[in-house]
Scaffold this active site. Structure first.
Site, PDB file in Angstrom:
ATOM      1  N   HIS A   1      37.754  37.407  38.030  1.00 54.66           N
ATOM      2  CA  HIS A   1      38.765  37.223  38.878  1.00 54.66           C
ATOM      3  C   HIS A   1      39.367  35.959  38.640  1.00 54.66           C
ATOM      4  CE1 HIS A   1      40.006  36.289  43.148  1.00 54.66           C
ATOM      5  NE2 HIS A   1      40.295  37.524  43.434  1.00 54.66           N
TER       6      HIS A   1
ATOM      7  N   ASP B   1      29.471  33.954  40.181  1.00 51.96           N
ATOM      8  CA  ASP B   1      30.523  34.356  41.156  1.00 51.96           C
ATOM      9  C   ASP B   1      29.791  35.395  41.824  1.00 51.96           C
ATOM     10  OD1 ASP B   1      34.083  35.386  41.366  1.00 51.96           O
ATOM     11  OD2 ASP B   1      32.465  35.457  42.797  1.00 51.96           O
TER      12      ASP B   1
ATOM     13  N   GLN C   1      31.228  39.675  44.940  1.00 56.03           N
ATOM     14  CA  GLN C   1      31.098  41.253  44.960  1.00 56.03           C
ATOM     15  C   GLN C   1      29.623  41.742  44.735  1.00 56.03           C
ATOM     16  OE1 GLN C   1      33.582  43.179  45.711  1.00 56.03           O
ATOM     17  NE2 GLN C   1      35.492  42.176  45.460  1.00 56.03           N
TER      18      GLN C   1
ATOM     19  N   LYS D   1      33.275  39.533  52.719  1.00 60.15           N
ATOM     20  CA  LYS D   1      33.064  40.588  51.878  1.00 60.15           C
ATOM     21  C   LYS D   1      31.699  41.295  52.156  1.00 60.15           C
ATOM     22  CE  LYS D   1      35.475  39.284  47.974  1.00 60.15           C
ATOM     23  NZ  LYS D   1      36.866  39.938  48.299  1.00 60.15           N
TER      24      LYS D   1
ATOM     25  N   CYS E   1      43.688  40.572  41.135  1.00 62.33           N
ATOM     26  CA  CYS E   1      43.477  39.350  40.672  1.00 62.33           C
ATOM     27  C   CYS E   1      42.692  39.152  39.688  1.00 62.33           C
ATOM     28  CB  CYS E   1      42.786  38.382  42.022  1.00 62.33           C
ATOM     29  SG  CYS E   1      43.852  38.204  43.277  1.00 62.33           S
TER      30      CYS E   1
HETATM   31  C1  DCS Z   1      34.786  38.681  42.021  1.00 62.78           C
HETATM   32  C2  DCS Z   1      35.584  37.915  43.097  1.00 62.78           C
HETATM   33  N1  DCS Z   1      35.567  36.553  43.052  1.00 62.78           N
HETATM   34  C3  DCS Z   1      36.102  35.790  43.823  1.00 62.78           C
HETATM   35  C4  DCS Z   1      37.024  36.300  44.823  1.00 62.78           C
HETATM   36  C5  DCS Z   1      37.615  35.458  45.861  1.00 62.78           C
HETATM   37  O1  DCS Z   1      37.050  35.678  46.933  1.00 62.78           O
HETATM   38  P1  DCS Z   1      37.845  34.913  48.475  1.00 62.78           P
HETATM   39  O2  DCS Z   1      39.354  35.411  48.419  1.00 62.78           O
HETATM   40  O3  DCS Z   1      37.087  35.621  49.669  1.00 62.78           O
HETATM   41  O4  DCS Z   1      37.867  33.393  48.078  1.00 62.78           O
HETATM   42  C6  DCS Z   1      37.163  37.762  44.982  1.00 62.78           C
HETATM   43  C7  DCS Z   1      38.053  38.464  46.014  1.00 62.78           C
HETATM   44  N2  DCS Z   1      38.210  39.731  45.841  1.00 62.78           N
HETATM   45  C8  DCS Z   1      39.517  40.247  45.918  1.00 62.78           C
HETATM   46  C9  DCS Z   1      40.249  39.957  47.444  1.00 62.78           C
HETATM   47  O5  DCS Z   1      40.873  41.233  47.520  1.00 62.78           O
HETATM   48  N3  DCS Z   1      40.634  41.970  46.596  1.00 62.78           N
HETATM   49  C10 DCS Z   1      39.668  41.522  45.482  1.00 62.78           C
HETATM   50  O6  DCS Z   1      38.933  42.041  44.630  1.00 62.78           O
HETATM   51  C11 DCS Z   1      36.402  38.679  44.039  1.00 62.78           C
HETATM   52  O7  DCS Z   1      36.556  39.865  44.138  1.00 62.78           O
END
Ligand code: DCS
Length: 406
Positions: free
Chosen positions: A121, A198, A201, A224, A364
């Site tokens: 991400h 990280d 998820q 999440k 992202c």
């Molecule tokens: C693997 C992963 N790392 C970091 C983040 C960042 O998290 P925060 O936004 O809470 O700081 C996300 C957010 N997931 C995105 C947000 O919307 N859809 C997604 O898959 C993520 O899926």
């Protein structure tokens, strides 16, 4: 675990209609929905506890402080951290990663290397690019195959005594792949590298024991995992956090301030400058309680059944391409796919008209989309409150969209 129908009653938003149709919420990888147990925690805080924390002499401040620190202890126990001072409240996974990346920007130097994966991400890529720009370190990337599986052979070749940090996701938000972080951590430690995982998820679906993993840093977002937005946590080994320079200065994080120079507070406060999201932190503790009430294994087992059912139904649709690991035992309940000749955005727009919430786009994770040479995907992601009937409605809606758009 209580029945799915009873679980659904915990989530008022699931009563909603969208475009005149019952809401079918399949965007849980973006943010999960919020149970009344957590909503009540927010209402209770602002109805009975609201006060600034840590240095107040009055009862309200003390009660709010106690509730906030109790939530920290809940997180410590949930992730099996050795000490509660190893749990730093942040605004989410992104800030948690930036906290570590900014600290290492002052530690690393020219010639040092940071390894990330091709599946990351943006929150676990861009902060490390900042670190490299500021320290002169170099970013290396673990490649993946066409199923999004990381190439561990290539990882072994990338590892050297120049490797100082390995920063990888536990689960891909775009593909749902679960990565073998146990092996990655072991191999990285053999070269003396520090590992940040990280967990944004994975934490909602996989019980994570940071001491058993021997992971050095682990980041999560509350929203999440049934909590509220704007709060998350960084776990870090005490010996590493103690040496990490803080990147946010202000109140709370100091011991003594003099114009000639200042000294920092002990952990965890050194990294918690300013007034935190007190309510969000307390509500995060309520979200952890909710996960424990249902049982994370029960949650994951049920979500896996949804994943299997949806995958089997999707594979029957002509012209569909599903991305990610074919071995569903190495996936969480996230499915990214495209319909031949149809832009994912158009599919998502039509599904929304039918009350079905999915995510479309690059999620992202633009490097993954570039790897597949696609503009994005349609992503469905399930949670414990979704049902097989919802999947059936989704499949019919998808077929309708395909007919309309072909
Ligand atoms: C693997 C992963 N790392 C970091 C983040 C960042 O998290 P925060 O936004 O809470 O700081 C996300 C957010 N997931 C995105 C947000 O919307 N859809 C997604 O898959 C993520 O899926």
């Amino acid at each position: 675990m209580k029945s799915i129908q009873d679980i659904r009653k915990d989530f008022p938003i699931l009563e909603r209609k969208v475009n005149g149709k019952p809401l079918i919420y399949f965007d849980n990888a973006a943010t999960s929905q919020t149970p009344v147990q957590v909503i009540d925690s927010v209402v209770h805080y602002y109805s009975f506890l609201n006060a600034n924390i840590h240095r107040g002499v009055h009862t309200l401040s003390q009660e709010a402080t106690d509730a906030y620190e109790k939530a920290r202890i809940k997180l410590q126990k949930h992730f099996n951290a050795k000490k509660s001072s190893e749990i730093i409240f942040t605004s989410g996974a992104t800030q948690a990663i930036n906290l570590v990346a900014n600290g290492y920007a002052l530690i690393l130097k020219e010639g040092d290397e940071i390894i990330v994966s091709a599946s990351e991400h943006h929150s676990n890529i861009v902060p490390w690019q900042f670190t490299c720009e500021r320290s002169g370190a170099t970013l290396k990337v673990i490649p993946m195959d066409k199923k999004g599986i990381l190439d561990l052979e290539a990882f072994n070749k990338l590892l050297s005594n120049r490797t100082k940090l390995v920063c990888v996701q536990h689960v891909s938000n775009a593909l749902g792949n679960i990565h073998p972080i146990e092996i990655i951590i072991k191999k990285a430690h053999e070269k003396g590298a520090v590992v940040l995982v990280d967990g944004a998820q994975s934490a909602p679906h996989i019980q994570t024991d940071v001491q058993a993993l021997d992971v050095d840093f682990y980041v999560v977002s509350a929203h999440k995992m049934y909590g509220t937005t704007g709060v998350g946590a960084l776990y870090g080994k005490e010996e590493l956090l103690s040496k990490l320079p803080p990147y946010q200065g202000g109140g709370e994080m100091i011991k003594e301030v003099k114009f000639e120079g200042s000294t920092y507070a002990d952990l965890p406060h050194k990294f918690e400058a300013g007034t935190p999201n007190i309510c969000g932190g307390i509500a995060f503790g309520s979200a952890i309680d909710y996960i424990h009430e249902l049982g994370i294994e029960n949650i994951a087992n049920y979500e896996h059944k949804l994943l299997e059912y949806a995958t089997q139904k999707l594979k029957m649709i002509d012209g569909i391409e599903i991305y990610g690991n074919d071995d569903l035992s190495k996936r969480t309940a996230v499915i990214s796919f495209n319909l031949k000749g149809i832009h994912p955005y158009d599919v998502g727009t039509i599904l929304d008209k039918l009350g079905i919430a999915v995510r479309t786009g690059h999620h992202c994770a633009q490097p993954i989309m570039e790897f597949y040479n696609i503009p994005g995907t349609v992503r469905v992601s399930f949670a414990v409150y979704n049902t097989f009937e919802e999947i059936d409605i989704f499949i019919e809606g998808l077929k309708k969209a395909q007919m309309m758009l072909q």
